[in-house]
Every structure is written in structure tokens, then in C-alpha cells.
Write an enzyme that holds these catalytic residues in place. Structure first.
Site, PDB file in Angstrom:
ATOM      1  N   SER A 129      -0.248   6.257  -9.199  1.00 17.50           N
ATOM      2  CA  SER A 129      -0.026   5.446  -8.008  1.00 17.50           C
ATOM      3  C   SER A 129       0.040   3.946  -8.324  1.00 17.50           C
ATOM      4  O   SER A 129       0.944   3.494  -9.000  1.00 17.50           O
ATOM      5  CB  SER A 129      -1.115   5.760  -6.983  1.00 17.50           C
TER       6      SER A 129
ATOM      7  N   ASP B  23       4.324   0.742  -4.424  1.00 15.39           N
ATOM      8  CA  ASP B  23       3.476   0.983  -5.587  1.00 15.39           C
ATOM      9  C   ASP B  23       4.219   1.951  -6.511  1.00 15.39           C
ATOM     10  O   ASP B  23       5.389   2.263  -6.290  1.00 15.39           O
ATOM     11  CB  ASP B  23       2.112   1.525  -5.141  1.00 15.39           C
TER      12      ASP B  23
ATOM     13  N   ASP C 282       4.189   5.146  -7.094  1.00 15.98           N
ATOM     14  CA  ASP C 282       4.712   6.447  -6.650  1.00 15.98           C
ATOM     15  C   ASP C 282       5.321   6.404  -5.250  1.00 15.98           C
ATOM     16  O   ASP C 282       5.599   7.445  -4.659  1.00 15.98           O
ATOM     17  CB  ASP C 282       3.642   7.538  -6.752  1.00 15.98           C
TER      18      ASP C 282
ATOM     19  N   ASP D  45       4.370   5.667  -2.204  1.00 13.93           N
ATOM     20  CA  ASP D  45       3.779   6.034  -0.920  1.00 13.93           C
ATOM     21  C   ASP D  45       3.277   4.815  -0.155  1.00 13.93           C
ATOM     22  O   ASP D  45       2.905   4.912   1.006  1.00 13.93           O
ATOM     23  CB  ASP D  45       2.692   7.120  -1.054  1.00 13.93           C
TER      24      ASP D  45
END
Ligand code: MG
Length: 461
Positions: A101, A244, A246, A248
Site C-alpha cells: 500500500s 498510494d 495500490d 485505494d
């Protein structure tokens, strides 16, 4: 199920690649996940572009296959894209996402997604940990191993189309928006520009090539977004969005070049949902204690109740499902919109923001300026041992909490008339996170100083 050290933190297993997150550990973890899931389970595996994921991905797939799992491989995908595929297509028993993340680039990690597309509850992670430590892995006989894993190629496309269903494309396209996208050289590069083009938005891409050594740190916080701020200002863009690692999270940079905290923009999105989206869910939003208390002040006007939870998207998502909510969010830029899915979703947040601006017909900076003015400082204090956190929290509660509203479901949050303080241990690193918000810079700094002095006093014994 006590006695085993935790592998899973707030949001999956994380570690520095080839230091803590070594091949041997990844293999044991994959065998444990595969054993937990049961023979013949169908599992969708995805990854981000982080260094180390080349070997981690192969080991994860190998470990799962060895325990009799039928693996489907999605390749480079944002976490919410993997989750949406699992949720909307059905037929998968789980997902495994290989990502750390927002953590620094030397980290990677693994998280497990349940069959409804939402992260696995923490109690289930404890079961995987037990299998890991006891090494009670299922060894499937050779004749029962699946032939090969299957490659799935349409996860990102399906995700973008899913997001588009929830907004008025023509209304957005008619406004001629110009948006700067900073994708941190990771997987949102594959979806956000595509989404924006389909919404008729002029896209200026920054850090939109996949790279294991990103040009900027993956966490979308002001200190990492100087380049994006410059580009937004110099091009006169309507706003910038930074993801970020990833994809999300979505953090916004307004037209004046200010990086806006995720709880501020979430309040705007909640106003939009209540006023314009005709969502039937109860007028309730769920957020973690790390969000600002201005949320309550602003949303009260719209008859919206705020439900506070521990930090961590899994807790927020599962609470939203339980109490019924029109949205859920975190101050770090994670936003969940239930009609789409109960997970943080950077692209869904962005589409809603564009739709909101198209209704308002005003600049993002003007809408932000209408929110109560507060000054916030977020900082962290390193710990030698995680156990030190408990002592600090008790002391903060005693000294600052006396006679005030205290929320102590995760660390301690003290709420005064025009300020709040939060001290809580990080779920992923040996640090204390300290948030202080007050009416202006001077009083915030003064308050922070008092809090830090107290913490240092406790830590030095
Ligand atoms: Mg993330």
C-alpha cells in the site's frame, strides 16, 4: 488463540523485502493461506509494481497451488480492482493481493480478501497465523494438483467500467475538467487515467509509469507531493489527485495547490451523496478515530450521524455493513461507497469528486474554504518496543482527558470544544501516531508540544 506473535497488521502482512519479507516466510505464509482456504478453492491473485513482488508473486502462486488451490492470476491491478472483480463476478473463494500500500518502497506485503471482496476479518487472520506457526500445512497428492494457474486479463477494464456506472458521465464530461494524476509509479497508472479519459477529463499524468523504484514515496502526504502541487499550479488544473501504491487512496490537491486531508474531501463527498445521489442507506457515515471532529460539525447539518471505529479499513467496512451507512472513510484518503463496494477505492472517490464539482460549478478551493478552519499536525514518535504505547496512552488519557469527551477504542482521542488530540500505536510499524488539531497554527503547535513533552517523559521512564 493466543501465544502466537502477530503476522497480520492493520492491513495485511508487511515487511521490508529480503529482510523480514524473505522467500521462506512468504512460502510458509502462502502454504498457510492455502491450507486455511480449503482444497479446490478458487483464488484471484494480484500484485502491485513494488520491488520484490516479482519473486513474492511466484512464491505465493506456488504455495497456493501446492495446497490444492485453483489460482487465477490478475497481474498488475489496484487492490480495489481485484476486490471489485471478486465481488462482482462471484465464484471466487478469496483473493490475495501482493502490496504494501502506502509503506516506503522497500516494503511489500500480502493481504487476503474474502469471497465478498472485502478484506478478511482479523479473527480469520489469526487462524492463518496458527497454521503458519504450527506448520500444519495441507500437502495435496501429486495427482490432485491443478494443471496450471489461469491468467485473467480484464480486471482493470472491468473495474473502471464498474466505477463509471455510479456517476453521471455526460454531466462530468460537459464541464471540461483538467486533472493532474500522480500515481506513484504504481498500479493506479493502469486505471485512473483510463477512467478520466472515459469521463471526458483532460488528464495530466505524473509518475504514471510502473516502476519498482518510484519517483516519489508511495504515501500520498504533503511532503511527498511537491511535484504534483507544482504541476497543478503551473498548469492551472482544476485539481490534482494522488494515489498510494495500490490505488485505494485518493488525496486531492486543490486548484490553489493545497494538499487536502482525506477527511475534508470525504465530508464533501458525503454532502454530495446525501444531496445529489438519492442513496437509500441510513444517514450514517463510518470513520476511524483518526478523522477530524469537524466531520460531526459539518454533517450534523445534513442529519448525518458519525459512527467512530478503530483505525483500519477492515473495521470500517465491516462496521458499515453492520450499521448501514451511506459512506465510510479514513483521513488518509481511503473512501468507501457502498453502492460500488465496501472497500477503499481511489477511482470511485475520484469519480464522485468530479461529479460533485460538476453539480456545484465552483472550484474545489472554494468548497474547502467553506469547511470549518482548523490547523492539524500529524507526526510520529518512534518506539523501542510496541508495549511502550500502552503506558503513553494511559498517561495521555489521565492528563489531557480529564473532564473531556474521550474515545478510547483505539489509542486515545481527547475531544475538546475546538481541538482534539489522538495518540495511537501504528498497526504496521513500531511507532506512535500523534494527531493534534486546533483552531489555528499557534494553538496546535502549543498543544502538540505539550503532548510530545508528556510522551517523551513517559518513554524516558
Ligand atoms: Mg493502499
Amino acid at each position: 488463540m493466543k501465544g502466537y506473535p502477530r503476522l497480520f497488521g492493520t492491513d495485511g502482512v508487511r515487511g521490508v523485502v529480503n529482510e523480514w519479507l524473505i522467500p521462506e516466510r512468504v512460502l510458509r505464509l502462502s502454504l498457510a493461506i492455502g491450507t486455511y482456504l480449503g482444497e479446490g478453492s478458487r483464488v484471484l491473485v494480484g500484485r502491485d509494481a513494488r520491488a520484490g513482488n516479482s519473486f513474492i508473486t511466484n512464491i505465493v502462486i506456488g504455495g497456493l497451488v501446492a495446497t490444492g488451490i485453483k489460482v487465477y492470476y490478475a497481474g498488475y491491478v489496484p487492490t480495489p480492482a481485484l476486490q471489485y472483480y471478486i465481488k462482482s463476478l462471484g465464484g471466487f473463494d478469496a483473493g490475495v493481493m501482493i502490496t504494501a500500500s502506502h509503506n516506503p518502497p522497500e516494503y511489500s506485503g500480502i493481504k487476503v480478501i474474502a469471497s465478498d471482496g472485502v478484506e478478511l476479518p482479523h479473527e480469520e487472520e489469526r487462524v492463518i497465523e496458527k497454521i503458519y506457526y504450527e506448520e500444519s500445512f495441507r500437502r495435496v497428492p501429486w495427482s490432485k494438483l491443478s494443471k496450471d494457474y489461469e491468467v485473467v486479463t480484464d480486471v482493470n477494464e472491468h473495474y473502471v467500467d464498474g466505477v463509471l456506472q455510479h456517476v453521471d458521465r455526460d454531466r462530468i464530461a460537459s464541464k471540461g475538467f483538467k486533472v493532474v494524476v500522480d500515481a506513484a509509479n504504481n498500479v493506479a497508472s493502469l486505471t485512473t487515467p483510463r477512467l478520466l479519459k472515459k469521463l471526458g477529463v483532460k488528464v495530466v499524468g505524473l509518475n504514471t509509469e510502473l516502476s519498482p523504484v518510484p519517483n516519489r514515496y508511495p504515501e500520498p502526504v504533503p511532503e511527498n507531493l511537491a511535484d504534483a502541487v507544482e504541476v497543478v499550479k503551473s498548469l492551472g488544473a482544476d485539481f490534482g489527485v494522488a494515489h498510494d501504491g495500490d490505488g485505494d487512496r485518493a488525496i486531492y490537491i486543490d486548484d490553489l495547490g493545497r494538499v487536502i486531508s482525506g477527511d475534508r474531501t470525504a465530508v464533501l463527498l458525503c454532502k454530495h451523496i446525501v444531496s445529489n445521489k438519492n442513496v437509500k442507506a441510513p444517514k450514517r457515515v463510518v470513520t476511524a478515530v483518526s478523522s477530524s471532529t469537524i466531520i460531526e460539525d459539518v454533517l450534523r447539518e445534513y442529519g448525518v450521524e458519525v459512527v467512530w471505529t478503530k483505525v483500519g479499513s477492515i473495521t470500517i467496512a465491516r462496521t458499515m455493513m453492520r450499521v448501514g451507512a451511506l459512506a465510510g472513510f479514513e483521513e488518509n484518503g481511503g473512501f468507501m461507497y457502498p453502492p460500488h463496494q465496501y472497500v477503499r477505492d481511489g477511482a470511485m472517490s475520484l469519480a464522485l469528486m468530479l461529479e460533485f464539482l460538476s453539480y456545484e460549478g465552483r472550484k474545489l478551493s472554494e468548497l474547502i474554504n467553506e469547511l470549518p478552519r482548523r490547523y492539524i499536525i500529524k507526526t510520529k514518535v518512534p518506539l523501542r518496543r510496541r508495549e511502550e504505547a500502552t503506558k503513553v496512552i494511559e498517561e495521555v488519557k489521565k492528563v489531557f482527558g480529564a473532564g473531556k469527551r474521550v474515545i478510547d477504542i483505539d489509542g486515545v482521542k481527547v475531544i475538546g470544544k475546538d481541538f482534539w488530540v489522538l495518540v495511537r500505536p501504528s498497526g504496521t510499524e513500531p511507532i506512535l501516531r500523534v494527531f493534534v488539531e486546533a483552531s489555528d497554527e499557534e494553538s496546535t503547535k502549543k498543544l502538540l508540544n505539550e503532548v510530545l513533552t508528556l510522551i517523551k517523559g513517559v518513554l524516558s521512564g
